[in-house]
Design a protein around this motif. Structure first.
Motif, PDB file in Angstrom:
ATOM      1  N   HIS A  18      94.269  68.947  53.279  1.00 58.95           N
ATOM      2  CA  HIS A  18      95.514  68.265  52.922  1.00 58.95           C
ATOM      3  C   HIS A  18      95.655  68.181  51.399  1.00 58.95           C
ATOM      4  O   HIS A  18      96.755  68.359  50.870  1.00 58.95           O
ATOM      5  CB  HIS A  18      95.566  66.869  53.542  1.00 58.95           C
ATOM      6  N   LEU A  19      94.563  67.892  50.715  1.00 52.75           N
ATOM      7  CA  LEU A  19      94.619  67.873  49.251  1.00 52.75           C
ATOM      8  C   LEU A  19      95.047  69.234  48.723  1.00 52.75           C
ATOM      9  O   LEU A  19      95.961  69.329  47.892  1.00 52.75           O
ATOM     10  CB  LEU A  19      93.254  67.504  48.658  1.00 52.75           C
ATOM     11  N   GLU A  20      94.395  70.290  49.212  1.00 54.70           N
ATOM     12  CA  GLU A  20      94.719  71.645  48.762  1.00 54.70           C
ATOM     13  C   GLU A  20      96.161  72.009  49.098  1.00 54.70           C
ATOM     14  O   GLU A  20      96.859  72.611  48.286  1.00 54.70           O
ATOM     15  CB  GLU A  20      93.746  72.648  49.384  1.00 54.70           C
ATOM     16  N   GLY A  21      96.611  71.612  50.294  1.00 59.51           N
ATOM     17  CA  GLY A  21      97.988  71.898  50.708  1.00 59.51           C
ATOM     18  C   GLY A  21      99.020  71.168  49.875  1.00 59.51           C
ATOM     19  O   GLY A  21     100.170  71.583  49.768  1.00 59.51           O
ATOM     20  N   THR A  22      98.608  70.080  49.281  1.00 66.35           N
ATOM     21  CA  THR A  22      99.493  69.294  48.423  1.00 66.35           C
ATOM     22  C   THR A  22      99.422  69.765  46.981  1.00 66.35           C
ATOM     23  O   THR A  22     100.292  69.476  46.178  1.00 66.35           O
ATOM     24  CB  THR A  22      99.107  67.799  48.525  1.00 66.35           C
TER      25      THR A  22
END
Length: 102
Positions: A18-22
């Motif tokens: 989720h961090l990477e996707g954000t």
């Protein structure tokens, strides 16, 4: 007395994805939320359980990109001093300092 609610837990891998996707890392997430950077790194590394509130926040940031811009602005106006980098002066993130150094 047992807790009233039992939540599904986000795994460290899910949190990291989720961090990477954000487009942010644990440092920025910690700065936005006031979480300890070591703890955010531990969540992303699967070393500690991701608390429900952190899973909720990162999910909102990922699902609604406008929330990420709002989080950046709110953090910038809220952080008066970065004690790890005091040489940046007051409100350093209003001045554009946004790197991943802890």
């Amino acid at each position: 007395m047992p807790r009233r609610f039992i939540y599904d837990r986000m795994t460290g891998e899910e949190f990291r994805e989720h961090l990477e996707g954000t487009g942010i890392g644990p440092y920025q997430f910690a700065r936005f939320t006031g979480a300890d950077i070591k703890r955010a790194k531990a969540w992303a590394g699967g070393e500690e359980d991701v608390p429900h509130w952190a899973a909720l926040v990162i999910s909102l940031l990922r699902q609604h990109p406008a929330n990420l811009a709002a989080a950046r602005r709110l953090a910038a106006v809220s952080i008066q001093i970065d004690n790890k980098r005091p040489h940046l002066g007051e409100y350093p993130y209003l001045q554009g300092h946004d790197d991943e150094q802890a």
